[in-house]
Design a protein around this motif. Structure first.
Motif, PDB file in Angstrom:
ATOM      1  N   MET A   1       0.438  -1.471  -0.031  1.00 12.97           N
ATOM      2  CA  MET A   1      -0.244  -0.260  -0.665  1.00 12.97           C
ATOM      3  C   MET A   1       1.178   0.629  -0.323  1.00 12.97           C
ATOM      4  O   MET A   1       0.237   2.187  -0.573  1.00 12.97           O
ATOM      5  N   ILE A   2       1.433   1.411   1.269  1.00 14.46           N
ATOM      6  CA  ILE A   2       2.488   2.946   0.882  1.00 14.46           C
ATOM      7  C   ILE A   2       4.087   2.643  -0.091  1.00 14.46           C
ATOM      8  O   ILE A   2       4.147   3.541  -0.482  1.00 14.46           O
ATOM      9  N   ALA A   3       3.832   1.293  -1.040  1.00 19.98           N
ATOM     10  CA  ALA A   3       4.580   1.769  -2.022  1.00 19.98           C
ATOM     11  C   ALA A   3       4.413   1.935  -3.394  1.00 19.98           C
ATOM     12  O   ALA A   3       4.477   2.336  -4.218  1.00 19.98           O
ATOM     13  N   GLY A   4       3.135   1.482  -3.478  1.00 14.88           N
ATOM     14  CA  GLY A   4       1.946   1.908  -4.465  1.00 14.88           C
ATOM     15  C   GLY A   4       1.850   0.949  -5.018  1.00 14.88           C
ATOM     16  O   GLY A   4       1.377   1.065  -6.332  1.00 14.88           O
TER      17      GLY A   4
ATOM     18  N   ASN B   1       7.835  14.570  -3.026  1.00 16.15           N
ATOM     19  CA  ASN B   1       8.121  14.904  -2.422  1.00 16.15           C
ATOM     20  C   ASN B   1       9.773  13.256  -1.727  1.00 16.15           C
ATOM     21  O   ASN B   1       9.803  12.367  -1.761  1.00 16.15           O
ATOM     22  N   LEU B   2      10.369  14.539  -0.779  1.00 14.78           N
ATOM     23  CA  LEU B   2      11.260  13.990   0.065  1.00 14.78           C
ATOM     24  C   LEU B   2      11.063  12.754   0.684  1.00 14.78           C
ATOM     25  O   LEU B   2      11.223  11.220   0.803  1.00 14.78           O
ATOM     26  N   LYS B   3       9.608  13.207   1.401  1.00 18.28           N
ATOM     27  CA  LYS B   3       8.869  12.426   2.792  1.00 18.28           C
ATOM     28  C   LYS B   3       7.934  10.987   2.210  1.00 18.28           C
ATOM     29  O   LYS B   3       8.650   9.837   2.080  1.00 18.28           O
ATOM     30  N   ASP B   4       8.096  11.604   0.752  1.00 14.71           N
ATOM     31  CA  ASP B   4       7.128   9.699  -0.103  1.00 14.71           C
ATOM     32  C   ASP B   4       8.247   9.184  -0.725  1.00 14.71           C
ATOM     33  O   ASP B   4       7.965   8.186  -0.579  1.00 14.71           O
ATOM     34  N   VAL B   5       9.664  10.077  -1.245  1.00 14.28           N
ATOM     35  CA  VAL B   5      11.331   8.861  -1.028  1.00 14.28           C
ATOM     36  C   VAL B   5      11.187   7.903  -0.208  1.00 14.28           C
ATOM     37  O   VAL B   5      11.155   6.589   0.177  1.00 14.28           O
ATOM     38  N   LEU B   6      11.528   8.870   0.893  1.00  8.78           N
ATOM     39  CA  LEU B   6      11.509   7.509   2.552  1.00  8.78           C
ATOM     40  C   LEU B   6      10.331   6.386   2.320  1.00  8.78           C
ATOM     41  O   LEU B   6      10.289   5.451   3.156  1.00  8.78           O
ATOM     42  N   ILE B   7       9.505   7.198   2.099  1.00 12.90           N
ATOM     43  CA  ILE B   7       8.018   6.001   2.955  1.00 12.90           C
ATOM     44  C   ILE B   7       7.840   4.803   1.495  1.00 12.90           C
ATOM     45  O   ILE B   7       7.573   3.488   0.979  1.00 12.90           O
ATOM     46  N   TYR B   8       8.048   5.193  -0.037  1.00 11.99           N
ATOM     47  CA  TYR B   8       8.722   4.031  -0.663  1.00 11.99           C
ATOM     48  C   TYR B   8       9.490   3.189  -0.867  1.00 11.99           C
ATOM     49  O   TYR B   8       9.451   1.958  -0.824  1.00 11.99           O
ATOM     50  N   ILE B   9      10.058   3.928  -0.364  1.00 13.61           N
ATOM     51  CA  ILE B   9      11.532   2.585   0.971  1.00 13.61           C
ATOM     52  C   ILE B   9      11.042   2.201   1.603  1.00 13.61           C
ATOM     53  O   ILE B   9      11.887   1.176   1.336  1.00 13.61           O
TER      54      ILE B   9
END
Length: 438
Positions: free
Chosen positions: A131-134, A351-359
């Motif tokens: 879910m959080i990686a899409g 944004n950067l926050k999204d990137v950390l969540i994707y990771i």
């Protein structure tokens, strides 16, 4: 029609043909793997089909057409698989987990596996991650092919997370709690006809729940219809049919396929894979090999027994691994679907926050999938449709994890909108502000 993207697509098709011919000189099954991967990726993107979306879409919009298409796809697949299993068993074949050396094995039965605490924990972790990686494993591959940079980020950490997940699964299996496990092949409990009936009844119950939930959301007033973009809709019919016309091209390559059509085509590919390889569709086993190859490249060594076969496969070359080729094919097939439609573009809206969540999501998917022994494809779709009880256990854990991920991160990452009640409240607050300003 975007002629540049069309020519790029044609160039890729030629290159895939050359690559497939090269692979065929070594092993014709490798060519088959890349071709089936391209077909899978094309279908996934052309129909906007996704396994994670079966939970996410209905949770956010209240609209369950994708969920229902998934259930129908499962029903078609398991009915077809029942015939394959039954015919093989009638000729003396046995499920893979029961086979002695040299014994005939029922095609696809390698997906019949044991379930234990790892199945539950891994499924729950994977559910949050997707879910959080899409997207799930196949969804991450198809999204990457569609140009989503988010998917590239998630995929990198997916393959890295797969390595410790794989190791932990073997460690847990040696513990007292890990040894509490069971391998249940439903035809051995209910017979082949009974296994089909029981499976279909469960799918029917889930279909009814989906319809009831849609009705609830409609009454609640938080229901969003599935809307196609204007150029995805069928063009008005002409009296005079012309094969070489934009109208025909639009029908063949641009018009969006429904979720149901995508599900039916995927079920055909699912059966095709079993019939041509003897094994069922899987995605994340190859990811473990990618992770090992990547970490070996930076100097790590894998000497423990659970990595022996993986290291051997990696050392032979990933391009000689069927799962790797099929996964590459999914990426290419997804890209071709958008290139032929003239709609390919890179998406880097985050944004950067999204990137950390994707990771985090990518790592959780890799870790959870290999801890459980598979993802939405291997541990869920292939397991259920090859009559393994473990698939249903994984479904429950996965669904709970997916819902938890949506609830925990709604409004906190760009791919999960805010809670529907909060969205409504925000709209009302904005209206009040506007009225005061007037």
């Amino acid at each position: 029609m975007n002629k540049v993207q069309l020519f790029v697509a044609l160039g890729i098709i030629v290159l895939i043909g050359i690559f497939g011919f090269y692979l065929g000189q070594t092993n014709s099954k490798l060519t088959l793997n890349i071709i089936t991967g391209v077909a899978l990726g094309y279908i996934l993107t052309r129909s906007r089909f996704g396994f994670a979306g079966g939970i996410k879409r209905i949770y956010i919009t209240g609209e369950g057409s994708l969920t229902k298409a998934l259930l129908i796809m499962f029903a078609i697949s398991l009915i077809a698989t029942a015939g394959i299993h039954w015919a093989a068993a009638a000729n003396g074949a046995v499920p893979s987990y029961m086979a002695s050396e040299g014994a005939a094995v029922i095609p696809g039965s390698s997906s019949v596996g044991a379930f234990n605490i790892s199945t539950i924990l891994g499924g729950f972790i994977f559910g949050i991650g997707m879910m959080i990686a899409g997207g799930c494993a196949s969804g991450t591959l198809s999204d990457l092919g569609e140009g989503a940079i988010r998917a590239a980020i998630a995929l990198l950490f997916f393959v890295l997370g797969a390595v410790p997940g794989h190791a932990l699964r073997y460690r847990i299996a040696e513990t007292a709690i890990g040894k509490i496990k069971a391998t249940v092949y439903l035809p051995h409990v209910f017979g082949y006809v009974g296994a089909v009936i029981v499976s279909l009844l469960i799918l029917l119950a889930l279909y009814v729940v989906t319809r009831k939930y849609e009705d609830f959301r409609k009454k609640e007033g938080y229901y969003q219809k599935n809307v196609y973009e204007p150029d995805e809709l069928p063009l008005p019919e002409n009296k005079d049919f012309k094969l070489f016309s934009y109208r025909t091209y639009h029908k063949f390559f641009i018009e969006r396929w429904s979720f149901l059509k995508g599900g039916i085509l995927l079920s055909i590919m699912f059966v095709f894979i079993i019939n041509t390889t003897g094994s069922s569709w899987g995605v994340t086993s190859a990811f473990t090999k990618w992770g090992v190859a990547l970490l070996q490249g930076i100097g790590m060594e894998f000497t423990s027994p659970e990595f022996a076969s993986i290291v051997e496969s990696v050392n032979k070359g990933l391009l000689y691994d069927g799962g790797t080729l099929r996964n590459i094919g999914i990426i290419v097939g997804a890209a071709l679907a958008l290139l032929l439609a003239g709609k390919f573009k890179f998406d880097y809206d985050f944004n950067l926050k999204d990137v950390l969540i994707y990771i985090s999501g990518g790592f959780m998917m890799g870790f959870g999938a290999r801890l459980a022994g598979g993802c939405n494809i291997g541990a869920l779709y292939s397991s259920i449709c090859n009559f393994s009880l473990s698939g249903w256990i994984f479904l429950v854990a996965l669904s709970l994890g997916g819902i938890a991920g949506l609830k925990l991160f709604e409004g906190r990452v760009n791919i999960i909108p805010a809670n529907r009640y909060l969205r409504e409240k925000k709209i009302e607050e904005n209206k009040v502000v506007e009225l005061k300003a007037q």
